[in-house]
Each structure stands twice: as structure tokens, then as C-alpha cells.
Motif scaffolding. Structure first.
Motif, PDB file in Angstrom:
ATOM      1  N   ASP A 130      -3.049  -1.455  -8.453  1.00  0.00           N
ATOM      2  CA  ASP A 130      -1.998  -1.628  -9.460  1.00  0.00           C
ATOM      3  C   ASP A 130      -0.777  -0.738  -9.200  1.00  0.00           C
ATOM      4  N   PHE A 131      -0.661  -0.196  -7.974  1.00  0.00           N
ATOM      5  CA  PHE A 131       0.436   0.743  -7.740  1.00  0.00           C
ATOM      6  C   PHE A 131       1.389   0.321  -6.624  1.00  0.00           C
ATOM      7  N   VAL A 132       1.044  -0.676  -5.815  1.00  0.00           N
ATOM      8  CA  VAL A 132       1.943  -1.075  -4.741  1.00  0.00           C
ATOM      9  C   VAL A 132       2.129  -2.594  -4.738  1.00  0.00           C
ATOM     10  N   SER A 133       3.383  -3.024  -4.695  1.00  0.00           N
ATOM     11  CA  SER A 133       3.684  -4.453  -4.612  1.00  0.00           C
ATOM     12  C   SER A 133       4.736  -4.741  -3.549  1.00  0.00           C
ATOM     13  N   ASP A 134       5.434  -3.705  -3.104  1.00  0.00           N
ATOM     14  CA  ASP A 134       6.496  -3.883  -2.111  1.00  0.00           C
ATOM     15  C   ASP A 134       6.550  -2.635  -1.244  1.00  0.00           C
ATOM     16  N   VAL A 135       6.725  -2.830   0.061  1.00  0.00           N
ATOM     17  CA  VAL A 135       6.896  -1.709   0.989  1.00  0.00           C
ATOM     18  C   VAL A 135       8.028  -2.028   1.952  1.00  0.00           C
ATOM     19  N   THR A 136       8.628  -0.992   2.499  1.00  0.00           N
ATOM     20  CA  THR A 136       9.605  -1.174   3.566  1.00  0.00           C
ATOM     21  C   THR A 136       8.872  -1.187   4.904  1.00  0.00           C
ATOM     22  N   LEU A 137       9.551  -1.644   5.939  1.00  0.00           N
ATOM     23  CA  LEU A 137       8.938  -1.606   7.271  1.00  0.00           C
ATOM     24  C   LEU A 137       8.649  -0.165   7.694  1.00  0.00           C
ATOM     25  N   GLU A 138       9.512   0.765   7.289  1.00  0.00           N
ATOM     26  CA  GLU A 138       9.285   2.177   7.628  1.00  0.00           C
ATOM     27  C   GLU A 138       8.034   2.705   6.923  1.00  0.00           C
ATOM     28  N   GLU A 139       7.853   2.322   5.659  1.00  0.00           N
ATOM     29  CA  GLU A 139       6.639   2.739   4.943  1.00  0.00           C
ATOM     30  C   GLU A 139       5.408   2.092   5.536  1.00  0.00           C
ATOM     31  N   LEU A 140       5.566   0.852   5.983  1.00  0.00           N
ATOM     32  CA  LEU A 140       4.433   0.155   6.602  1.00  0.00           C
ATOM     33  C   LEU A 140       3.984   0.903   7.857  1.00  0.00           C
ATOM     34  N   ALA A 141       4.940   1.379   8.632  1.00  0.00           N
ATOM     35  CA  ALA A 141       4.597   2.149   9.821  1.00  0.00           C
ATOM     36  C   ALA A 141       3.844   3.429   9.455  1.00  0.00           C
ATOM     37  N   LEU A 142       4.244   4.101   8.387  1.00  0.00           N
ATOM     38  CA  LEU A 142       3.540   5.305   7.943  1.00  0.00           C
ATOM     39  C   LEU A 142       2.126   4.981   7.472  1.00  0.00           C
ATOM     40  N   ILE A 143       2.010   3.921   6.664  1.00  0.00           N
ATOM     41  CA  ILE A 143       0.712   3.539   6.099  1.00  0.00           C
ATOM     42  C   ILE A 143      -0.305   3.270   7.198  1.00  0.00           C
ATOM     43  N   PHE A 144       0.169   2.650   8.293  1.00  0.00           N
ATOM     44  CA  PHE A 144      -0.763   2.280   9.353  1.00  0.00           C
ATOM     45  C   PHE A 144      -0.753   3.253  10.528  1.00  0.00           C
ATOM     46  N   SER A 145      -0.280   4.489  10.269  1.00  0.00           N
ATOM     47  CA  SER A 145      -0.318   5.474  11.359  1.00  0.00           C
ATOM     48  C   SER A 145      -0.623   6.869  10.829  1.00  0.00           C
ATOM     49  N   SER A 146       0.398   7.667  10.583  1.00  0.00           N
ATOM     50  CA  SER A 146       0.187   9.096  10.336  1.00  0.00           C
ATOM     51  C   SER A 146      -0.136   9.469   8.901  1.00  0.00           C
ATOM     52  N   ALA A 147       0.188   8.618   7.934  1.00  0.00           N
ATOM     53  CA  ALA A 147      -0.119   8.949   6.540  1.00  0.00           C
ATOM     54  C   ALA A 147      -1.631   8.964   6.325  1.00  0.00           C
ATOM     55  N   GLU A 148      -2.106  10.008   5.669  1.00  0.00           N
ATOM     56  CA  GLU A 148      -3.544  10.096   5.381  1.00  0.00           C
ATOM     57  C   GLU A 148      -3.862   9.584   3.992  1.00  0.00           C
ATOM     58  N   THR A 149      -2.977   9.848   3.047  1.00  0.00           N
ATOM     59  CA  THR A 149      -3.179   9.377   1.671  1.00  0.00           C
ATOM     60  C   THR A 149      -1.987   8.530   1.250  1.00  0.00           C
ATOM     61  N   TRP A 150      -2.176   7.771   0.189  1.00  0.00           N
ATOM     62  CA  TRP A 150      -1.087   6.951  -0.325  1.00  0.00           C
ATOM     63  C   TRP A 150       0.082   7.814  -0.799  1.00  0.00           C
ATOM     64  N   SER A 151      -0.215   8.999  -1.337  1.00  0.00           N
ATOM     65  CA  SER A 151       0.856   9.889  -1.809  1.00  0.00           C
ATOM     66  C   SER A 151       1.670  10.467  -0.656  1.00  0.00           C
ATOM     67  N   ASP A 152       1.152  10.389   0.577  1.00  0.00           N
ATOM     68  CA  ASP A 152       1.942  10.804   1.741  1.00  0.00           C
ATOM     69  C   ASP A 152       3.101   9.843   1.988  1.00  0.00           C
ATOM     70  N   VAL A 153       2.980   8.631   1.464  1.00  0.00           N
ATOM     71  CA  VAL A 153       4.014   7.613   1.667  1.00  0.00           C
ATOM     72  C   VAL A 153       5.021   7.650   0.524  1.00  0.00           C
ATOM     73  N   ARG A 154       4.499   7.623  -0.709  1.00  0.00           N
ATOM     74  CA  ARG A 154       5.353   7.804  -1.897  1.00  0.00           C
ATOM     75  C   ARG A 154       4.634   8.771  -2.828  1.00  0.00           C
ATOM     76  N   ALA A 155       5.356   9.758  -3.294  1.00  0.00           N
ATOM     77  CA  ALA A 155       4.744  10.817  -4.099  1.00  0.00           C
ATOM     78  C   ALA A 155       4.074  10.283  -5.356  1.00  0.00           C
ATOM     79  N   GLU A 156       4.604   9.186  -5.906  1.00  0.00           N
ATOM     80  CA  GLU A 156       4.036   8.650  -7.148  1.00  0.00           C
ATOM     81  C   GLU A 156       2.766   7.826  -6.931  1.00  0.00           C
TER      82      GLU A 156
END
Length: 313
Positions: A130-156
Motif C-alpha cells: 500500500d505504499f508504492v504505485s509509481d517509481v522513476t527509472l532511477e529509483e527502479l535502478a536503486l530498488i534492483f541494485s544497491s538499496a537494501e530497504t525500501w526506505s533507502d529509496v524513499r524515506a517515507e
């Protein structure tokens, strides 16, 4: 011989029609009941599999010999077609590579490309997310690489580990995602230790099983599992017929089948099936869960078919 001659006559007629009206390029009409013998062996992309399966079902329902279809990934499909020479048709969710064409040439095959539809690569999360419905390509790259948690991508977003489910490295879907999101460098996504599978149904099950999971595959698998999954917009753009046709959806891509003029000359049932496929694909592609190729792209595929037939004369 009668079947081959009949096809050639239809090719001549279709060529005349093509010059008169490119917008409605006609292919030889075939009756599947005339093709009950021999084999039609096809393998490759798991993304193209549902579409080829539907076309094979329609062909068989109308009396044709049942095609064999293996869902093994685009790369593995080209291996079987261009190196082992075991298949008549190769399904692919990406264009053939130069190295694969060279492999085909080495065994006396010239891969002919037929565009059969358009896919919107679907990035999905669980319906319970219930917290994500849209991402940028830059966020997509983070999500599928170096980010360990969802809050690493967006603080909220939750401070919960990201669970990644992706197609295997033999998949054209994997290749396409890496090309578009990581500029062809697969190291970042593989270093994130994702769960990989060549079976998109396995990926869908994994994603739907956790609020913190994410993954991607062909649009048809989202449609099949949309009660359990949510699809994300990319850069604010949703996947739909208009955005895939005009290319504004960032992860829109073409779908193909490949064959060879020599195979088509040897096996009338393969030639007839390809003609049948290209003639009727737009009747089935939307119901399967994909989008039609543009009229010009489908006409180009039909012209490639006609050209291949002329090579056999």
C-alpha cells in the motif's frame, strides 16, 4: 508438392495486393486441415510463450498438426535454433544478437525476423503493498541494485528489506530490463542477490507472497495474476495500448518470432503456421494480455514472410 505450389500461387497474389494497399497486406490463406503431418517445433521466450501457445491452440483447433512449444527464455531459444539447429521457430522478447546470427549462419540458417506484438514490461508488487504505485527509472535502478530497504529509496517508505524476483539470465526480459535500466551492465542487479526463475508464474507467486517484494515480467503475466498483483507506473506513465504504441511507456518492447527460409522450404507446415500466425495474431494478442504491433510493423513482418517465400522459388 501440391501444398508448396498452392502457397506460391497465393504468394504471387499477395504480392500484387501488397503493392496496391500496404495498409492491408494480405498473406496466403491456409487451411490448417491441409497440414496434419510433420512437426512444428518452437522454443524460446517465456514472454512470447502465451501468445504462441494461443496461436498454436487456434491452429490445432482448426485441424492443424499440434506445434511443440518450449518456454526456455529467448537466449536459450536462440541457442536451440542457431547452434543446435533443433527448432523451426524461435520465440524472442528481444531482437536477435549479431553473435546469434553468426551462429545461425554457421549451420546454414539465416534468421528471419517476424514482429508479432508489443509488450509492456510489467514491474509489479503484491496487491497487499500500500505504499508504492509509481517509481522513476532511477529509483527502479536503486530498488534492483544497491538499496537494501525500501526506505533507502524513499524515506517515507518502510524500513523493510526489498525482496526481488526477476527472470533468469537466459530470458530476453532480463536482457531488456538490464539494457533499459542499467545500460547493459548486469552486475548491479545480479549483485543484489535476487530470486531468479525462467518461469514467470513462479515469479508472480513470489511477488504476491510479500508486501515488500517486487519483480518484473511480461504484461500478460500481470494480467493473469492481477487479482494478486499491482502494476507500477514508470515515471508517471501507465502501461496501456496508447503508451506502448507511441513508446512513451519507458519499458515498452517488441515481441518476435524467427524462422529461416530453408526451413520454410523444407517444411510446408511451418510455412503455413507462420502465415496463419501473422494473419490472425491481432485477433488474439490483446486477449492474451499484450498489445498489437503497429500496422507498419506487422506489414513489415508479412513482407519478410513474402520475401522468404520468393527466395524458395
Amino acid at each position: 508438392m501440391r501444398k508448396v505450389l498452392s502457397i506460391l500461387l497465393f504468394v504471387a497474389l499477395a504480392t500484387v495486393l501488397a503493392s496496391a494497399s500496404e495498409a492491408d497486406l494480405a498473406l496466403p490463406e491456409v487451411d490448417p486441415l491441409d497440414y496434419t503431418d510433420g512437426q512444428i517445433i518452437t522454443a524460446g521466450s517465456s514472454t512470447v510463450f502465451p501468445l504462441s501457445e494461443r496461436m498454436a491452440e487456434r491452429w490445432t483447433d482448426e485441424g492443424g498438426v499440434a506445434p511443440s512449444i518450449a518456454s526456455i527464455g529467448s537466449g536459450a531459444g536462440f541457442e536451440r535454433f542457431c547452434v543446435e539447429g533443433e527448432t523451426d521457430i524461435s520465440n524472442a522478447s528481444r531482437a536477435i544478437k549479431d553473435s546469434e546470427r553468426e551462429s545461425c549462419n554457421a549451420i546454414g540458417r539465416e534468421a528471419i525476423e517476424f514482429r508479432v506484438g508489443t509488450d509492456a514490461l510489467a514491474v509489479t508488487v503484491s496487491a497487499a503493498n500500500d505504499f508504492v504505485s509509481d517509481v522513476t527509472l532511477e529509483e527502479l535502478a536503486l530498488i534492483f541494485s544497491s538499496a537494501e530497504t525500501w526506505s533507502d529509496v524513499r524515506a517515507e517508505w518502510p524500513n523493510e528489506a526489498i525482496q526481488r524476483f526477476i527472470p533468469g539470465t537466459d530470458s530476453g526480459t532480463f536482457d531488456y530490463f538490464v539494457e533499459e535500466v542499467f545500460d547493459e551492465d548486469e552486475e548491479p542487479i545480479l549483485s543484489a542477490n535476487p530470486q531468479l526463475s525462467e518461469d514467470d508464474n513462479v515469479l508472480a507467486q513470489g511477488i504476491s507472497g510479500s508486501s515488500y517484494a517486487i519483480g518484473f515480467f511480461g504484461y500478460a503475466y500481470y494480467v493473469e495474476n492481477q487479482d494478486a498483483l499491482n502494476i507500477l507506473s514508470i515515471d508517471g506513465i501507465k502501461a496501456n495500448p496508447q503508451t506502448t504504441d507511441d513508446g512513451s511507456y519507458p519499458l515498452a518492447r517488441p515481441l518476435f518470432i524467427y524462422s529461416d527460409a530453408g526451413i520454410m522450404a523444407e517444411k510446408p507446415q511451418v510455412t503455413a503456421f507462420i502465415s496463419f500466425y501473422l494473419t490472425h495474431v491481432n485477433d488474439e494478442v490483446v486477449d492474451v494480455g499484450y498489445f498489437p504491433a503497429s500496422a507498419s510493423a506487422l506489414n513489415a513482418a508479412k513482407q519478410a514472410f513474402l520475401d522468404a517465400m520468393m527466395m524458395d522459388m
